[in-house]
Design a protein around this motif. Structure first.
Motif, PDB file in Angstrom:
ATOM      1  N   LEU A  91       4.457  63.907  59.254  1.00  0.00           N
ATOM      2  CA  LEU A  91       5.103  64.991  58.519  1.00  0.00           C
ATOM      3  C   LEU A  91       5.136  66.276  59.341  1.00  0.00           C
ATOM      4  O   LEU A  91       6.132  67.011  59.318  1.00  0.00           O
ATOM      5  N   GLU A  92       4.069  66.545  60.087  1.00  0.00           N
ATOM      6  CA  GLU A  92       4.032  67.727  60.951  1.00  0.00           C
ATOM      7  C   GLU A  92       5.159  67.661  61.991  1.00  0.00           C
ATOM      8  O   GLU A  92       5.859  68.655  62.229  1.00  0.00           O
ATOM      9  N   ASP A  96      15.963  64.112  66.951  1.00  0.00           N
ATOM     10  CA  ASP A  96      17.044  64.573  66.089  1.00  0.00           C
ATOM     11  C   ASP A  96      16.878  63.968  64.698  1.00  0.00           C
ATOM     12  O   ASP A  96      16.584  62.780  64.569  1.00  0.00           O
ATOM     13  N   VAL A  97      17.055  64.784  63.671  1.00  0.00           N
ATOM     14  CA  VAL A  97      17.052  64.307  62.286  1.00  0.00           C
ATOM     15  C   VAL A  97      18.340  64.744  61.614  1.00  0.00           C
ATOM     16  O   VAL A  97      18.991  65.689  62.051  1.00  0.00           O
ATOM     17  N   TRP A  98      18.711  64.069  60.542  1.00  0.00           N
ATOM     18  CA  TRP A  98      19.965  64.326  59.846  1.00  0.00           C
ATOM     19  C   TRP A  98      19.717  64.680  58.385  1.00  0.00           C
ATOM     20  O   TRP A  98      20.608  64.576  57.548  1.00  0.00           O
ATOM     21  N   TYR A  99      18.506  65.118  58.061  1.00  0.00           N
ATOM     22  CA  TYR A  99      18.140  65.447  56.689  1.00  0.00           C
ATOM     23  C   TYR A  99      17.145  66.603  56.726  1.00  0.00           C
ATOM     24  O   TYR A  99      16.593  66.931  57.769  1.00  0.00           O
ATOM     25  N   THR A 100      16.929  67.243  55.572  1.00  0.00           N
ATOM     26  CA  THR A 100      15.980  68.353  55.490  1.00  0.00           C
ATOM     27  C   THR A 100      14.853  68.083  54.509  1.00  0.00           C
ATOM     28  O   THR A 100      13.945  68.902  54.376  1.00  0.00           O
ATOM     29  N   ALA A 101      14.914  66.957  53.808  1.00  0.00           N
ATOM     30  CA  ALA A 101      13.867  66.604  52.845  1.00  0.00           C
ATOM     31  C   ALA A 101      13.772  65.084  52.762  1.00  0.00           C
ATOM     32  O   ALA A 101      14.724  64.377  53.090  1.00  0.00           O
ATOM     33  N   ILE A 102      12.615  64.614  52.333  1.00  0.00           N
ATOM     34  CA  ILE A 102      12.404  63.186  52.110  1.00  0.00           C
ATOM     35  C   ILE A 102      11.964  62.999  50.668  1.00  0.00           C
ATOM     36  O   ILE A 102      11.055  63.682  50.182  1.00  0.00           O
ATOM     37  N   ASP A 103      12.607  62.077  49.990  1.00  0.00           N
ATOM     38  CA  ASP A 103      12.267  61.708  48.619  1.00  0.00           C
ATOM     39  C   ASP A 103      11.739  60.282  48.683  1.00  0.00           C
ATOM     40  O   ASP A 103      12.463  59.369  49.090  1.00  0.00           O
TER      41      ASP A 103
END
Length: 140
Positions: free
Chosen positions: A63-64, A116-123
């Motif tokens: 997560l960090e 690289d990520v394509w989201y700003t939150a994880i559900d």
């Protein structure tokens, strides 16, 4: 799900992490919208069948790293390691694991690899009961 390329357009995108089952209803809605010629909202989802994978997603070090990538958009693994004040080889190993879990892309960027990520939150959807299977469906 396209997870490649530059992703400056990550505002308000949530990655849905599910254990065991995907969201078939959302998939059916998306396919129906495509059949009607519509452009559906993107639905980003990763489905794991092993609870250890869900655990690897939610570890504090994972997560960090994900937070550092989303917030700072580092240009390399080395820069990511500096952001989290950790050894480059450990961060490289953790980022490779996150890539194997389909949570990031390591993009070749010259002589460096850029996370690289394509989201700003994880559900995370983690059911605590096993779904009941209809006996007619089980024999089909």
């Amino acid at each position: 799900m396209d997870t490649t390329g530059d992703t400056d357009d990550t505002a308000d995108r949530t990655l849905h992490v599910r254990f065991r089952e995907g969201d078939d209803e959302k998939l059916e809605e998306t396919l129906a919208a495509l059949d009607r010629g519509e452009t559906p909202e993107p639905h980003l989802e990763v489905v794991y069948h092993d609870p250890a994978d869900v655990h690897r997603v939610t570890r504090p070090k994972s997560l960090e790293l994900l937070r550092a990538i989303v917030q700072h958009k580092p240009a390399s693994i080395r820069e990511t390691a500096r952001l989290v004040d950790r050894d480059v080889s450990q961060v490289h190993r953790n980022l490779t694991e996150l890539e194997e879990l389909h949570l990031i892309n390591l993009v070749d960027d010259g002589h460096a690899k850029r996370p690289d990520v394509w989201y700003t939150a994880i559900d995370i959807d983690l059911p605590l009961v096993t779904p009941v299977v209809d006996s007619d469906e089980a024999t089909a």
